[in-house]
Design a protein around this motif. Structure first.
Motif, short mmCIF file in Angstrom:
data_model
loop_
_atom_site.label_atom_id
_atom_site.label_comp_id
_atom_site.label_asym_id
_atom_site.label_seq_id
_atom_site.Cartn_x
_atom_site.Cartn_y
_atom_site.Cartn_z
N GLU A 1 -41.44 83.23 -60.35
CA GLU A 1 -41.92 82.56 -59.14
C GLU A 1 -40.98 82.79 -57.97
O GLU A 1 -41.41 83.03 -56.83
CB GLU A 1 -42.09 81.07 -59.38
CG GLU A 1 -42.59 80.33 -58.14
CD GLU A 1 -42.98 78.89 -58.40
OE1 GLU A 1 -43.35 78.20 -57.42
OE2 GLU A 1 -42.95 78.45 -59.57
N ARG B 1 -50.10 78.18 -63.90
CA ARG B 1 -49.05 78.43 -62.90
C ARG B 1 -49.20 79.82 -62.29
O ARG B 1 -48.98 80.03 -61.10
CB ARG B 1 -47.68 78.27 -63.54
CG ARG B 1 -46.52 78.29 -62.56
CD ARG B 1 -45.24 77.90 -63.26
NE ARG B 1 -44.09 77.97 -62.37
CZ ARG B 1 -42.84 77.77 -62.78
NH1 ARG B 1 -42.59 77.48 -64.06
NH2 ARG B 1 -41.83 77.84 -61.92
N SER B 2 -49.59 80.79 -63.12
CA SER B 2 -49.78 82.15 -62.63
C SER B 2 -50.93 82.21 -61.63
O SER B 2 -50.84 82.91 -60.61
CB SER B 2 -50.07 83.08 -63.82
OG SER B 2 -48.98 83.12 -64.71
N LEU C 1 -49.71 80.94 -58.34
CA LEU C 1 -48.88 81.93 -57.64
C LEU C 1 -49.75 82.98 -56.97
O LEU C 1 -49.51 83.37 -55.81
CB LEU C 1 -47.91 82.59 -58.60
CG LEU C 1 -46.73 81.75 -59.08
CD1 LEU C 1 -45.90 82.54 -60.09
CD2 LEU C 1 -45.86 81.30 -57.92
#
Length: 235
Positions: free
Chosen positions: A77, A138-139, A142
């Motif tokens: 990240e 979470r990916s 992002l």
């Protein structure tokens, strides 16, 4: 453009940085180390030593989550954020305003590709980690964030459903192009840029598609098919 220098040249000394600032400052060196070591503590230590930062403080910036995946995602990240920041610095909205919308999107995605050229193995390793089930949400966040930054730089001000569909489509284009890019052995990554051009041609058809979509609910299923073609295009 030297991504590392863009992020760190104007930064304060490591000793004066907050942990958030340190994460971003170390991210390019971590990515470079991840080519050989993977996204792990070994890469973190190597990056800190390469940059001249205190190793113990660097570990505080990227604490171990217990199984390694949390630390790896934190490093990835930070790296994505460093690319976002470098892209915004290189292509501010006023500079992009001189270009047509298609070219704005193309140069932004192309900048991101150029930023990871020569560290393809680090990208492959990062993509493998991001694809893990525990990291999927979470990916996606992002990818969405980077797509949002690109659209905002390109001048998009949509607040209705267009806001979401444009970002979903661009995130898919970037993801597909990046996957193609890391396996592209053509001279100057020419095939990747051709691939990107075709995907951009597809997204520029969005306005026509939007018009069809708003004609009635019967058109709604075509959104899924349209996104699918962009995310998994034929080569």
């Amino acid at each position: 453009m030297d991504l590392h220098s863009n992020v760190t040249e104007t930064s304060p000394d490591f000793a004066d940085m907050t942990l958030d600032e340190l994460r971003i400052a170390l991210a390019p060196d971590i990515a470079a180390s991840a080519i050989f070591d993977g996204w792990n503590e070994t890469a973190l230590i190597a990056a800190a030593e390469m940059a001249g930062a205190d190793v113990d403080i660097a570990k505080l910036a990227f604490p171990d989550g217990g199984f390694g995946s949390s630390r790896a995602m934190d490093m990835i990240e930070a790296w994505v954020t460093s690319v976002d920041m470098a892209m915004e610095a290189e292509w501010p909205a006023d500079r992009l305003a001189e270009l047509k919308i298609r070219e704005r999107i193309r140069v932004l995605v192309a900048f991101r590709l150029d930023a990871v050229e020569h560290i393809e193995e680090a990208v492959r390793r990062a993509m493998a980690i991001m694809a893990m089930p525990q990291n999927a949400a979470r990916s996606l966040q992002l990818g969405w964030r980077s797509a949002d930054i690109m659209w905002r730089l390109a001048g998009d001000t949509a607040t209705d459903y267009n806001h979401y569909t444009k970002r979903a489509i661009l995130a898919g284009i970037y993801s597909a192009t990046l996957a193609f890019f890391v396996n592209d052995d053509s001279e100057g990554k020419a095939k990747s840029h051709e691939f990107l051009g075709r995907r951009i041609d597809g997204v520029m058809k969005f306005e026509k598609f939007k018009h069809q979509l708003t004609n009635g609910e019967r058109e709604l299923p075509s959104l899924t098919r349209f996104l699918g073609r962009l995310r998994y295009p034929s080569r």
